[in-house]
Scaffold this active site. Structure first.
Site, PDB file in Angstrom:
ATOM      1  N   SER A   1       0.802  -1.219   0.000  1.00 29.42           N
ATOM      2  CA  SER A   1       0.000   0.000   0.000  1.00 29.42           C
ATOM      3  C   SER A   1       0.837   1.272   0.000  1.00 29.42           C
ATOM      4  O   SER A   1       1.681   1.473  -0.862  1.00 29.42           O
ATOM      5  CB  SER A   1      -0.958  -0.046   1.184  1.00 29.42           C
ATOM      6  OG  SER A   1      -1.851   1.016   1.102  1.00 29.42           O
TER       7      SER A   1
ATOM      8  N   ASP B   1      -0.866   1.443  -4.174  1.00 33.00           N
ATOM      9  CA  ASP B   1      -1.658   0.487  -4.967  1.00 33.00           C
ATOM     10  C   ASP B   1      -2.975   1.071  -5.466  1.00 33.00           C
ATOM     11  O   ASP B   1      -3.825   0.327  -5.970  1.00 33.00           O
ATOM     12  CB  ASP B   1      -1.911  -0.787  -4.151  1.00 33.00           C
ATOM     13  CG  ASP B   1      -2.656  -0.527  -2.848  1.00 33.00           C
ATOM     14  OD1 ASP B   1      -2.501   0.573  -2.292  1.00 33.00           O
ATOM     15  OD2 ASP B   1      -3.387  -1.421  -2.394  1.00 33.00           O
TER      16      ASP B   1
ATOM     17  N   ASP C   1      -5.625   2.510  -4.047  1.00 32.26           N
ATOM     18  CA  ASP C   1      -6.948   2.406  -3.417  1.00 32.26           C
ATOM     19  C   ASP C   1      -7.266   3.579  -2.496  1.00 32.26           C
ATOM     20  O   ASP C   1      -8.416   3.784  -2.144  1.00 32.26           O
ATOM     21  CB  ASP C   1      -7.141   1.053  -2.699  1.00 32.26           C
ATOM     22  CG  ASP C   1      -6.078   0.761  -1.657  1.00 32.26           C
ATOM     23  OD1 ASP C   1      -5.188   1.606  -1.457  1.00 32.26           O
ATOM     24  OD2 ASP C   1      -6.142  -0.331  -1.047  1.00 32.26           O
TER      25      ASP C   1
END
Ligand code: G16
Length: 542
Positions: free
Chosen positions: A111, A278, A280
Site C-alpha cells: 500500500s 496500490d 486504493d
C-alpha cells in the site's frame, strides 16, 4: 512440476490488509513460496480455477509475479490473468476478478508504505467477490502457514510480462492483460464523462493528480488526460517506479508536497488529488483546502443522486468505527441504513454482497462503492469531479455548504510510529483494564459517558470480531478511539482518533487541532499516551 520440502516460518499472520513485511524478510528462501502455498492450501482444491495476479510495481513485484505464476500453475489453476508488467492497482484487480468471474486474486502491495530493497513488500489475497479475504479465510491461511511441509512449483523459464499475449505454464493458460482497460471501461459506466470533460475543458478549472510514482499513474493518464481531455501533465509523478522515486506513496499533506505547493501557490489550482502505492486511497484538495476523508464520504453520500451510477439511490452506507460520524448524519437525512465496521476494508464486503450498502469509507483515506469490493482512489476523484461538474461550485464551497446544513464533525488522527511493541501493548492493556472505571470522570470539560472495546457482529454471517479498538465517549458527543495499527512492518504504531461535533454556524471553520485541543489533553490524561510512548507529540497528524 516440483514438490519442494519446506517448514513453517513464524509470523505469517495477515494483518489489516494482507501480509506486510520488509523486503529482506519476504526474499528469504521459501518465504514468499510458503505464504502463497498457504493461501492455496487454505482455499482448497485449485484445479480448473482462475486467478488474477498483479501488484503495485514496487521492488520485488516482478520476481514475485513470476514465482506466483509458476506456483499457481503447479497447484492446478487452469487460467491466470496477469496485469501487463506485473501491474494491477488494487481496485483494478477487484474489477478484473469480478468481470471475468475469477475465483480470486493475489495482489502484491504494501500500500502506502515505501518501496525498495530496504523497504516494504506485501501479499494480499482477494476472494471471488473481488474483495479482501474475510477474517475466516485469513485465519485459515495463517493456520495453513503453521502446518506447511511442502510447496508446488513448475520448473519453467520466466514468462514475458511486458507484452500482451498468452503463455502456457504446465497445464495452465496465462494471459497478460491490459491492466487499465477493464477498469477505465467500468468508470465510464458510473460517471458522466461528458460533463466532467466539459468541466476540464473550461480553462479556469485547473486540476492536478499526483500519482506519487505508484501504480495509479497509467490509470490516471488514460482516464483524466486521454478520455476526459485534461491537459497533458495534469497527472504528475505518473510513471510507476520500484522505489516510488524515493518517496513515500502516502497521499497526505506531508508526502504529496508538490501537489500541496500547487494548491497553495499564488496561482492555485481548483482541484487536487493524490492516490497511494496500490491506488486504493485518495486525498482530495480544493484550493488551499484539505477535505478530510470522513467529510468526503459524507459529501459523496449526500450528492450521490447527481452521479449516473448512483442516481437510483443508495442501499445504505458504512464507515469504519474510528471514522467520524459525519456520514451517519447524511444517512439519517436520506433515511438509509448506516453500519459501523472495524478498521479494514474486508468488513465491507459482506454488506455489499448482501445488497445492504452502496457506499462506504474510512478515515484512512479510503472511499469506495459496490462497483468493486476494494476502496478506490481514482473512483473517488471522478466522483468529486462529477459532483463539481453538476453543481458548478468549488470543492471548498460544497464542503462549506455541507457543514452549514449538517454541522461539522471535527476529526483528527494522531499516529505514534515505530514504538516499542511492549510499551504500546502495555498502554492499550492498561486502558483496557481501566475502561469500566472511566464513566463519570470529567477532564478538560468533557465528562465520560461510557468507554468500551469495540466488537463487531457481522449482520450477514454473524461472525464476531473482537478487540477492534478502545472507545471513550463523552456526554457532549465527543469521542476518542485508541488502537494499534495492523499494517506496520516494524515496531508498533499507536493510532489515536479524535472527533467532536460542532453545530454553531460561527464555529465551523476552526483549525481541527485547535478545535480538538481539550480532547487531546483528556486522552493523554486518561491513557497516559506521553508517559507510555515516551513521545511529546505524534509522528504524523492527519
Ligand atoms: C489498510 C486497510 C484499511 C485500513 C488501513 C489502516 O489500508 O485496507 O481498511 O483502514 O489499512 O489500517 P491500520 O490502522 O490497521 O494500519 P491500505 O491502504 O494500507 O491497504
Amino acid at each position: 512440476m516440483k514438490t519442494i520440502s519446506t517448514q513453517p516460518i513464524a509470523g505469517q499472520k495477515p494483518g489489516t490488509s494482507g501480509l506486510r513485511k520488509k523486503v529482506a524478510e519476504f526474499t528469504q528462501p521459501g518465504y514468499l513460496e510458503n505464504f502463497v502455498q498457504s493461501i492455496f492450501n487454505a482455499i482448497g482444491d485449485c484445479s480448473g480455477r482462475t486467478l488474477v495476479i498483479g501488484g503495485d510495481g514496487r521492488y520485488y513485484n516482478r520476481q514475485a509475479v513470476q514465482i506466483i505464476v509458476r506456483m499457481a500453475a503447479a497447484n492446478g489453476f487452469s487460467r491466470l490473468l496477469v496485469g501487463r508488467g506485473g501491474l494491477l492497482s488494487t481496485p483494478a484487480a477487484s474489477c478484473v476478478i469480478r468481470k471475468y468471474g475469477a475465483d480470486g486474486g493475489i495482489v502484491l502491495s504494501a500500500s502506502h508504505n515505501p518501496g525498495g530493497p530496504d523497504e516494504d513488500f506485501g501479499v494480499k489475497f482477494n476472494g471471488p467477490n473481488g474483495g479482501p479475504a474475510t477474517e475466516t479465510v485469513t485465519d485459515a491461511i495463517y493456520r495453513a502457514s503453521g502446518e506447511i511441509d511442502c510447496y508446488l512449483i513448475e520448473e519453467t523459464a520466466d514468462i514475458e510480462l511486458d507484452e500482451p499475449g498468452e503463455h502456457r505454464v504446465g497445464g495452465c493458460r496465462v494471459e497478460i492483460i491490459d491492466p487499465v482497460a477493464d477498469y477505465a471501461e467500468l468508470m465510464t459506466t458510473l460517471f458522466d464523462f461528458e460533463a466532467i470533460g466539459q468541466l476540464l475543458a473550461n480553462s479556469p478549472f485547473t486540476l492536478c493528480f499526483d500519482a506519487m510514482h505508484a501504480v495509479t499513474g497509467p490509470y490516471a493518464v488514460e482516464i483524466l488526460e486521454r478520455r476526459l481531455g485534461a491537459p497533458e501533465g495534469t497527472v504528475i509523478n505518473a510513471e510507476p517506479l520500484e522505489d516510488f522515486g524515493g518517496g513515500h506513496p502516502d497521499p497526505n499533506l506531508a508526502h504529496a508536497a508538490e501537489l500541496v505547493r500547487r494548491m497553495n501557490s499564488d496561482d492555485p489550482l481548483a482541484f487536487g488529488a493524490a492516490s497511494d502505492g496500490d491506488g486504493d486511497r485518495n486525498m482530495i484538495l480544493g484550493t488551499g483546502f484539505f477535505i478530510n476523508p470522513c467529510d468526503s464520504l459524507a459529501v459523496l453520500t449526500d450528492n450521490a443522486e447527481l452521479v449516473p451510477g448512483y442516481r437510483d439511490g443508495l442501499a445504505g452506507v458504512a464507515r469504519s468505527m474510528p471514522t467520524s460520524p459525519a456520514v451517519d448524519r447524511v444517512a439519517e437525512a436520506l433515511g438509509i441504513s448506516c453500519y459501523q465496521t472495524p478498521t479494514g476494508w474486508k468488513f465491507f464486503g459482506n454488506l455489499m454482497d448482501a445488497g445492504r450498502i452502496t457506499l462506504c469509507g474510512e478515515e484512512s483515506f479510503g472511499t469506495g462503492s459496490s462497483h468493486v469490493r476494494e476502496k478506490d482512489g481514482l473512483w473517488a476523484v471522478l466522483f468529486w469531479l462529477n459532483i463539481i461538474a453538476v453543481r458548478k461550485q468549488s470543492a471548498r464551497a460544497i464542503v462549506r455548504e455541507h457543514w452549514q446544513r449538517y454541522g461539522r464533525d471535527y476529526f483528527s488522527r494522531h499516529d505514534y510510529e515505530n514504538l516499542n511493541s511492549e510499551g504500546a501493548t502495555a498502554l492499550i492493556q492498561g486502558l483496557r483494564d481501566n475502561l469500566s472505571t472511566l464513566r463519570g470522570r470529567e477532564i478538560e470539560g468533557h465528562k465520560v459517558a461510557y468507554a468500551d472495546e469495540f466488537a463487531y457482529t457481522d449482520p450477514v454471517d454473524n461472525s464476531v470480531s473482537r478487540g477492534q479498538g478502545l472507545r471513550i465517549l463523552f456526554e457532549d458527543g465527543a469521542r476518542v478511539v485508541l488502537r494499534l495499527s495492523g499494517t506496520g512492518t516494524s515496531g508498533a504504531t499507536l493510532r489515536v482518533y479524535y472527533d467532536r461535533y460542532e453545530r454553531d454556524p460561527a464555529l465551523l471553520e476552526l483549525d481541527a487541532q485547535k478545535a480538538l485541543a481539550s480532547l487531546i489533553i483528556a486522552a493523554d490524561t486518561l491513557a497516559g499516551i506521553r508517559q507510555h510512548t515516551g513521545r511529546e507529540s505524534p509522528d504524523v497528524i492527519t
